[in-house]
Enzyme design. Structure first.
Site, PDB file in Angstrom:
ATOM      1  N   GLU A 293       0.891  -1.178   0.000  1.00 38.35           N
ATOM      2  CA  GLU A 293       0.000   0.000   0.000  1.00 38.35           C
ATOM      3  C   GLU A 293       0.914   1.209   0.000  1.00 38.35           C
ATOM      4  OE1 GLU A 293      -1.877   2.843   0.183  1.00 38.35           O
ATOM      5  OE2 GLU A 293      -2.586   2.571   2.241  1.00 38.35           O
TER       6      GLU A 293
ATOM      7  N   CYS B  15      -1.311   8.925   2.347  1.00 40.79           N
ATOM      8  CA  CYS B  15      -1.243   8.508   0.944  1.00 40.79           C
ATOM      9  C   CYS B  15      -2.466   8.944   0.137  1.00 40.79           C
ATOM     10  CB  CYS B  15      -1.070   6.997   0.867  1.00 40.79           C
ATOM     11  SG  CYS B  15      -2.316   6.111   1.813  1.00 40.79           S
TER      12      CYS B  15
END
Ligand code: ADP
Length: 494
Positions: free
Chosen positions: A261, A295
């Site tokens: 991720e 993110c």
């Protein structure tokens, strides 16, 4: 907070959590500091290969019983852990503020997501265990059954430390794997040790969850054990694509499965029929939550030219009202960046854009590690912050007008990342149609790029990684075993 209660009121000295016990055999420590003022938060145990070996062995030993545990029994443990997270809300807010610079708003977001995910995961043990298949052989019964992988090793990050750590080890554990994690050296407590306390109190069996912490620059020795040990069947990494490439090459040599991720560039399209006030609210939250260090933060907004000036004025006003300072103050929204390197990166990129002729709408100033939320317009296409070649991990947003929504949709995807995107529009059908043409793992219509829910799968495409959260993680953290049972005499060619 037990882990932070130091001897004589001083900073805590933390240990590794291995096989259900707190241990620090080497005795070496490293300082964990408050990003706001470098105040000492704790002295954490500096582990290495030896501790990683012990942790992997403990996880491997705990695996058979954990994998075989009845779903209802595991469910009780997860639900208990969720209640503990909720009960410790205030301590967790304080921890995330002093160790990670997180505002109350961001900590509350993470705590809510964490206990919600624990409650979701509590039911995943009851997901179907496989399928019964058709066979061409008369009398043959064929099936596939899902089984856990074994030990999953996780790297947990410093940024959304508390929630992202749960995501790294809870998903594998919910499907019957045991885990070892190596938290980021920048936030070892909120990225792993506090979870050990919570799972210990909830009564998780020894060895099912292990944490090894390490000093800055010493990650590789622990990682090496994760790659080398045959018991570790999967590496789950949350962090930057830069580190993921190093780990991915190593995983290739070890032929080890990885779930990644990584970062994102996360564009927002504000179409000409959007409600400007709603767009301003969504973008302020999406771009500046946790001072842009997540993110899924929005990095660039494409606005229909007819709305551009109104949008930029509204955004500047709302962003300038965000309180900057010490995140232990509940009013503060913008806390410090994690370290000096982060401040240098954003500042260099803002200067680069301004040198090339960009317009500074607001921000662009630093007070120590407190970087004012920054909005740039008229950014020339070659400025680093606007190219989509690399995410700027901080409170920097580029706004650009467009005349043609189709061209904007194409431009928004001119990036090597593919995590999240959002479209603000008054026409939901138009938004839905355009959303399906985004090459990202996530797309929201009329919500910020940063809009997580525990039950919904988060994950990226392209350089943003592989794998999904939520119950879809069953694909990443289980293997399929094909089984056949034949009852009639076989027919063989020889
Ligand atoms: P950064 O914060 O520098 O952008 P990442 O977010 O990618 O980096 O993650 C850094 C994480 O990766 C930290 O937990 C760090 O300990 C770990 N790490 C860095 N280099 C290595 C390496 N060579 N081997 C294993 N882990 C590493």
């Amino acid at each position: 907070m037990t882990i932070l209660r130091g001897v004589g009121g001083g900073p805590a000295v933390t240990s590794h959590f291995i096989d259900g016990g707190w241990t620090a055999p080497g005795g070496r420590t490293f300082p964990v500091r408050n990003p706001l003022d470098d105040g000492l938060v704790a002295e954490a145990a500096a582990g290495g290969r030896e501790e990683a070996v012990a942790a992997v062995a403990a996880a491997a030993a705990a695996f058979p019983a954990w994998a075989a545990m009845a779903p209802g029994e595991r469910q009780r443990l997860f639900l208990k852990a969720a209640d503990i997270v909720d009960r410790r809300h205030e301590e967790l807010v304080e921890l995330m503020a002093i160790e990670g610079g997180a505002s109350r708003a961001f900590s509350a977001f993470q705590i809510h997501l964490s206990s919600a995910m624990l409650r979701q995961a509590a039911g995943w043990g009851y997901l179907p265990a496989g399928d019964v298949l058709r066979s061409d052989i008369p009398g043959r019964i064929a099936m596939v059954t899902r089984k856990p992988l074994g030990v999953v090793a996780g790297f947990t990050p410093w940024n959304g430390a508390f929630y992202l750590a749960w995501r790294t080890f809870l998903l594998p554990m919910a499907f019957g794997n045991t885990t070892v994690i190596k938290p980021s050296e920048l936030a070892p407590i909120s990225a792993g040790l506090i979870h050990a306390e919570i799972l210990e109190e909830a009564g998780f069996p020894a060895g099912t969850f292990n944490v090894v912490t390490h000093a800055p620059g010493e990650a590789a020795a622990i990682a090496e054990e994760f790659f080398e040990s045959p018991a570790v069947r999967c590496i789950n990494f949350t962090g930057s694509d830069r580190t993921a490439r190093i780990l991915g090459e190593r995983a290739g040599r070890a032929l080890k499965r990885m779930v990644l991720e990584l970062g994102g560039f996360n564009p927002v399209l504000v179409l000409d029929d959007a409600d400007v006030e709603e767009a301003v609210k969504a973008v302020t939250f999406g771009a500046f939550l946790h001072q842009g260090q997540v993110c899924m933060n929005s990095r660039k907004v494409y606005v229909a030219r007819s709305l551009h000036d109104e949008f930029v004025d509204g955004l500047a006003e709302r962003v300038q009202a965000l309180k900057i300072g010490d995140p232990t103050d509940p009013e503060v929204i913008i806390g410090p960046l994690i370290d000096d390197r982060a401040v240098e990166q954003i500042d260099a990129r803002v200067r680069d854009a301004l040198d090339r002729g960009a317009t500074l709408v607001t921000g662009g100033t630093a007070d120590g590690r407190l970087y004012a939320p920054t909005i740039l317009t008229h950014v020339p296409p070659d400025a680093i912050c606007t190219t989509g070649a690399d995410e700027t991990f901080g409170p920097l947003l580029v706004v650009e007008p467009f005349d043609d929504a189709e061209a904007a949709l194409r431009a928004a995807q001119d990036t090597r990342y593919g995590l999240s995107a959002s479209i603000m529009t008054g026409d939901r059908a138009r938004g839905l149609e355009m959303s399906q043409r985004f090459d990202t793992g996530i797309v929201h219509v009329n919500a910020p790029t940063m809009a997580s829910e525990a039950a919904l799968p988060v994950g990226g495409v392209k350089d943003s990684g592989w794998g999904r959260s939520g119950h879809y993680a069953i694909e990443d953290f289980t293997e399929l075993r094909m089984t056949t049972v034949s009852g009639e005499p076989g027919r063989y060619p020889f």
